[in-house]
Design a protein around this motif. Sequence first.
Motif, mmCIF file in Angstrom:
data_model
loop_
_atom_site.group_PDB
_atom_site.id
_atom_site.type_symbol
_atom_site.label_atom_id
_atom_site.label_comp_id
_atom_site.label_asym_id
_atom_site.label_seq_id
_atom_site.Cartn_x
_atom_site.Cartn_y
_atom_site.Cartn_z
ATOM 1 N N ALA A 177 0.838 -1.202 0.000
ATOM 2 C CA ALA A 177 0.000 0.000 0.000
ATOM 3 C C ALA A 177 0.872 1.250 0.000
ATOM 4 C CB ALA A 177 -0.918 -0.003 1.224
ATOM 5 N N LEU A 178 0.237 2.366 -0.268
ATOM 6 C CA LEU A 178 0.948 3.639 -0.220
ATOM 7 C C LEU A 178 1.438 3.906 1.195
ATOM 8 C CD1 LEU A 178 -1.383 5.860 -2.457
ATOM 9 C CD2 LEU A 178 0.848 4.930 -3.046
ATOM 10 N N PRO A 179 2.586 4.548 1.374
ATOM 11 C CA PRO A 179 3.425 5.205 0.339
ATOM 12 C C PRO A 179 4.489 4.300 -0.269
ATOM 13 C CG PRO A 179 4.264 5.753 2.503
ATOM 14 C CD PRO A 179 3.081 4.856 2.733
ATOM 15 N N HIS A 180 4.256 2.960 -0.273
ATOM 16 C CA HIS A 180 5.180 1.982 -0.883
ATOM 17 C C HIS A 180 6.581 2.081 -0.267
ATOM 18 C CE1 HIS A 180 2.132 0.951 -3.751
ATOM 19 N NE2 HIS A 180 2.091 2.180 -4.251
ATOM 20 N N ARG A 181 6.636 1.976 1.048
ATOM 21 C CA ARG A 181 7.930 1.979 1.734
ATOM 22 C C ARG A 181 8.745 0.760 1.311
ATOM 23 N NH1 ARG A 181 5.822 1.528 7.490
ATOM 24 N NH2 ARG A 181 8.031 1.311 7.989
ATOM 25 N N GLN A 182 10.050 0.953 1.228
ATOM 26 C CA GLN A 182 10.949 -0.130 0.829
ATOM 27 C C GLN A 182 12.146 -0.160 1.773
ATOM 28 O OE1 GLN A 182 13.671 -0.279 -2.845
ATOM 29 N NE2 GLN A 182 11.894 -1.453 -3.508
ATOM 30 N N GLN A 183 12.393 -1.332 2.354
ATOM 31 C CA GLN A 183 13.504 -1.519 3.288
ATOM 32 C C GLN A 183 14.459 -2.553 2.705
ATOM 33 O OE1 GLN A 183 11.700 -2.587 7.026
ATOM 34 N NE2 GLN A 183 10.919 -0.525 7.412
ATOM 35 N N THR A 184 15.762 -2.246 2.764
ATOM 36 C CA THR A 184 16.794 -3.107 2.184
ATOM 37 C C THR A 184 17.795 -3.501 3.262
ATOM 38 O OG1 THR A 184 16.589 -1.990 0.051
ATOM 39 C CG2 THR A 184 18.559 -3.315 0.408
ATOM 40 N N GLY A 185 17.909 -4.802 3.493
ATOM 41 C CA GLY A 185 18.887 -5.322 4.442
ATOM 42 C C GLY A 185 19.904 -6.202 3.740
ATOM 43 N N LYS A 186 21.160 -6.156 4.193
ATOM 44 C CA LYS A 186 22.235 -6.929 3.577
ATOM 45 C C LYS A 186 22.922 -7.787 4.632
ATOM 46 C CE LYS A 186 23.222 -3.381 0.092
ATOM 47 N NZ LYS A 186 24.259 -2.475 -0.456
ATOM 48 N N LEU A 187 23.258 -9.004 4.239
ATOM 49 C CA LEU A 187 23.997 -9.920 5.094
ATOM 50 C C LEU A 187 25.306 -10.273 4.400
ATOM 51 C CD1 LEU A 187 24.285 -11.844 7.527
ATOM 52 C CD2 LEU A 187 23.019 -13.561 6.203
ATOM 53 N N TYR A 188 26.429 -9.912 5.026
ATOM 54 C CA TYR A 188 27.761 -10.218 4.501
ATOM 55 C C TYR A 188 28.298 -11.447 5.236
ATOM 56 C CZ TYR A 188 27.745 -5.510 2.478
ATOM 57 O OH TYR A 188 27.437 -4.370 1.764
ATOM 58 N N LEU A 189 28.633 -12.483 4.487
ATOM 59 C CA LEU A 189 29.252 -13.688 5.037
ATOM 60 C C LEU A 189 30.640 -13.795 4.426
ATOM 61 C CD1 LEU A 189 26.137 -16.027 4.673
ATOM 62 C CD2 LEU A 189 26.954 -14.913 6.754
ATOM 63 N N VAL A 190 31.683 -13.567 5.246
ATOM 64 C CA VAL A 190 33.046 -13.377 4.761
ATOM 65 C C VAL A 190 33.939 -14.490 5.291
ATOM 66 C CG1 VAL A 190 34.971 -11.762 4.554
ATOM 67 C CG2 VAL A 190 32.636 -10.891 4.857
ATOM 68 N N ASP A 191 34.637 -15.132 4.374
ATOM 69 C CA ASP A 191 35.655 -16.122 4.726
ATOM 70 C C ASP A 191 37.014 -15.524 4.380
ATOM 71 O OD1 ASP A 191 37.163 -18.315 5.304
ATOM 72 O OD2 ASP A 191 36.568 -19.462 3.524
ATOM 73 N N LEU A 192 37.724 -15.043 5.389
ATOM 74 C CA LEU A 192 39.009 -14.391 5.167
ATOM 75 C C LEU A 192 40.107 -15.425 4.964
ATOM 76 C CD1 LEU A 192 38.882 -11.591 7.903
ATOM 77 C CD2 LEU A 192 38.336 -11.380 5.493
ATOM 78 N N ALA A 193 41.059 -15.085 4.113
ATOM 79 C CA ALA A 193 42.257 -15.923 3.977
ATOM 80 C C ALA A 193 43.128 -15.750 5.215
ATOM 81 C CB ALA A 193 43.029 -15.544 2.722
ATOM 82 N N GLY A 194 43.842 -16.790 5.580
ATOM 83 C CA GLY A 194 44.626 -16.748 6.807
ATOM 84 C C GLY A 194 45.977 -16.089 6.614
#
Length: 626
Positions: A233-250
């Motif tokens: 419905a109006l006002p067409h709210r939009q929420q953006t979430g990000k998940l970072y999954l990081v495998d670092l080199a040793g």
Amino acid sequence: MAQRVAPSDGGNKKTTRVRVAVRLRPFVAKEDEKDEGPCVRGLDAQNLEIVNWRNATESVKYHFDAFHGEQTTQQEVFLSSVKPILPHTLKGQNASVFAFGPTGAGKTHTMLGSSEQPGVIPRAVREILKLVSAKNEDEGWDYSIGMSYLEIYNEKVLDLLSPTSQDLPIREDKDKNIFIPGLTHTTISSFSDFDKHFVPASLNRTTASTKLNQRSSRSHAVLLIKVVRTQRALPHRQQTGKLYLVDLAGSEDNRRTGNQGIRLKESGAINLSLFTLSKVVDSLNSGTAIRIPYRDSKLTRLLQDSLGGSAHSVMITNIAPEYKYYFDTFSALNFAAKSKQIVNKPFTRETVAMPVLPVKRAREDRETAASGAEPQKKRQKEERKPEHDDSSPLAEFHSLSDPSVMDRLIALEKLMMSCQDKSRQDMLKDVAQSRKEIQELKAKQKELESKTLLFNRLAGEKSSTKQEPVFNTAPLHRIQSTASKSNKRQAVVQPLHVSQLQDLQQIAVLVKKPSVCVKKKDGKHSDQFEPPDGKENRMDWELESQLDTSVLEQSRKKILQILNAGSLKELKGLQQIGDKKAKLILGWREVHGQFTELEDLVKVEGMSAKRFSSFMKANILSVMGK
């Protein structure tokens, strides 16, 4: 158009600390090694101790948010450290989980796992999909999930979903969000969709064998899961979430890994990025650092949101219990202790659709819509076309009579009365400037009118009378006899007539080109009379008017002879012909033969029509002087 809004839970941003968990992998002893036992042991669910290398009878104790011992399963690590931060991604907030530690400590096993014991990445993706499917349809939100997978290899960002891609840049938008343009983003709706893209992409990651690890990661891998929910419905709210999954080199000690050649270069890039990561942590903890060195490495630039940014962050530090890893383990624990002091400020990233305001139409368009007639400017332009030719000397005079300047002034005054954003003082300055411009235009108009009247008067005198011209510049001669008086008068009348005509033409040129009078930027006005055509080939007109035809033809033949039979030195003797141009002429002559006429010189590379005209003018004069 989207507008960024404040979080719905309040105006102040909540702060959260980076959660640090330590995982100790099982002890692995080889037959040829001494049985010295482990150098690290856990005390409880949050504390551990390591032997003090300065004094073996002492130990150094550490306290973290969680400690996972050798018997801890993958499920327990996920439930206690990772699962609590996942619901934030469905609320428009960011979260990140990254594994840190020396090579061979079990980071990739913790993040990826195996088919029997899946790691953090598959469990986190499955949990995100489960949370989205559990949402009630009556809430009025639509969810979409997408994934991207990349690696940082030798300080190059490579897209693992698109192996043929080149090094990708890392950018920052106006809201301080980090993004990678050109990175592949794939929409997923189930875990099978994720597995179909993730497994082949994982095989594209760069790995190699070293003395300490049979399958050592030679790059930092980052999996990005983006969750976007949009209000129906109006006002067409939009929420953006990000998940970072990081495998670092040793981090690696090349004295023990035995790296050489390309493996040595890879370990250098890995250690440099991890050292930059340590500097970022130190700068954040100092509290007095003027600059945080995020941009010194691609890794820290990508983790900018996770360390000191706006994400809920969890760092899983993997350590090894063997004594040969002692200093690597000791350094990893010290880094983890510093990292847990970092404070982030998560907030909800929400945008709403802004209504698009209609663009105001011009005044002429409004008049057209009201009266159904053509705009005033267009009507005046079409009316002037049949009456005045572009070559008429009065064309500029009529163009200055256009009342559009006064209309703009009236519109400006109306705008001043209705404007609320701009100060009245600035508007008054604009009005004064407009009035000043109008006065200057009126003065120039009067000047042009006077010159036009002068031209008309002189043209009328010429047609109505045949009196002796006013502009008499011919030289005076002594009258010797009455017999030669009439002949002399006939010889003098014709030059006087030409002189008068030239002066009239000069006035006509002055009136015909009002840009000399009105626009100063066009340059200085020349008193010499220009040829009627006014084209670029007026050089030929000047030469033909100044030189005899036979002399001109003789000079052209001489130039053509030099072009056909001249040596390199003789060609360079011509004006505007250097060493390079002379060699090009010789080469053209060898391929195509002799020049049939001078105009064939345009066919030589680099000789345009304009340069040829300048070449002819310079060389005809120089050949005549020889």
